[in-house]
Design a protein around this motif. Sequence first.
Motif: not given
Length: 401
Positions: A179-183, A291-297, A312-319, A325-333
């Motif tokens: 996956p991607n990572g952040i500093d 609310p992306s249609y498509s993301e890498g990560f 709040v992110i979409t399933t298109g965010c691929n996460f 983990a209950g760490a975000a609301q992942v919803v339909a696009v």
Amino acid sequence: MKVLVVAPYISFVYGGTARVVKDLAGALGRQNTHVDIVTTNASGSNTLNVPFGQWVSEACFRVQYFSCWHRYDLVCSASMLRWLHWHISDYDVVHTHTLFSPMLSWVHRLCQSRRVPYLMTPHGMLEPWALAHKPKKKAFYFRWIEKDALTKASAIHVLTQGEADGLAAMGLNNTVLLPNGIDAQSLGCNAKPELFYRYFPEAKGKKIILFMSRIDPKKGLDLLARAFAKVRTEFPCAHLIIAGPDSVGYGVKVQRYFDEVGCLDAVTFTGMLTGELKQSALNVSSLFTLPSYSEGFSISVLEAMACGLPCVITTGCNFPEADAAGAAQVVAVDSRAIAQALINCLANWPRAKAMGDRARKLVLEHYTCDKVAVRLLATYTAILGHSGDETSQLVSDEIAN
């Protein structure tokens, strides 16, 4: 080990991809790996004010910039290709970023002819939504040029399991999932809120929802306009911050989306935010949404989560891991699903805050550049020591241990 990273651009106007290139290079350098980046001065509709023909030292790595011709993300640099012709064999591994670039296609062929192993990172550019954008051009280029380069790569670095599955369906199985990572140290979550309000006073005293990404058709801003209009009926104090560069000229259409649903007066377009002003924006925000249609990560999602923001992110965010983990609301696009998730977070703040706390813990434990760099270094080592067919399994074994 000497690693050469080749990217058409590293200006932050191109979003998370550019961030990943530099952050990963720094993290690899901290693993005592020699890392050089060669790139161009492309920066959206502008150019970077950088020196040419010399190495620029950054923390734990070096960068050399070359002049170029570019239009949006199409970049060509004859001087960079000449340099690569003479120097690519000086390196043990070449790592390229992005696809559908004639310049990078030449680099892959050069690696093949010089027998220099190379690894490719598509950054989600082979996701179904991305391929459906300008489909005829991409289908032609993929069939006649890109697929051969991907097939002959020592490994294809994918960011999500969904991306790996998609490539497998194309007959590409030489993938390594990282996956991607952040500093995390660069986030500076203590930046003062007053700094943001000094620049954007209209947001003071409001419940701020933050969108922080490129202004691009794939980011779902059409969906967000309809969703935000519904949020405003429940929470009139809600204010939306759209923070990101408009590198493809999409901003005028986005403003029209919000005007059509009657809430443009509650939206602030800040342009790209960097440094302390960016951190201040994260600190004043109540929620983050992509609310992306498509993301890498998405790097911006990781940054928001690392700051403890309910997301709040979409399933298109691929996460899906964030959802599990209950760490975000992942919803339909879907605009209604996005609106309801935002409303639920604002209506039940203690629950949303707890989700943000879990998000920060998840990112700091699993999605930092330093952790990803250890795995990427294992990938390079496997590439140098074994054939391409064995690379994915060897890296998986290394990570498991």
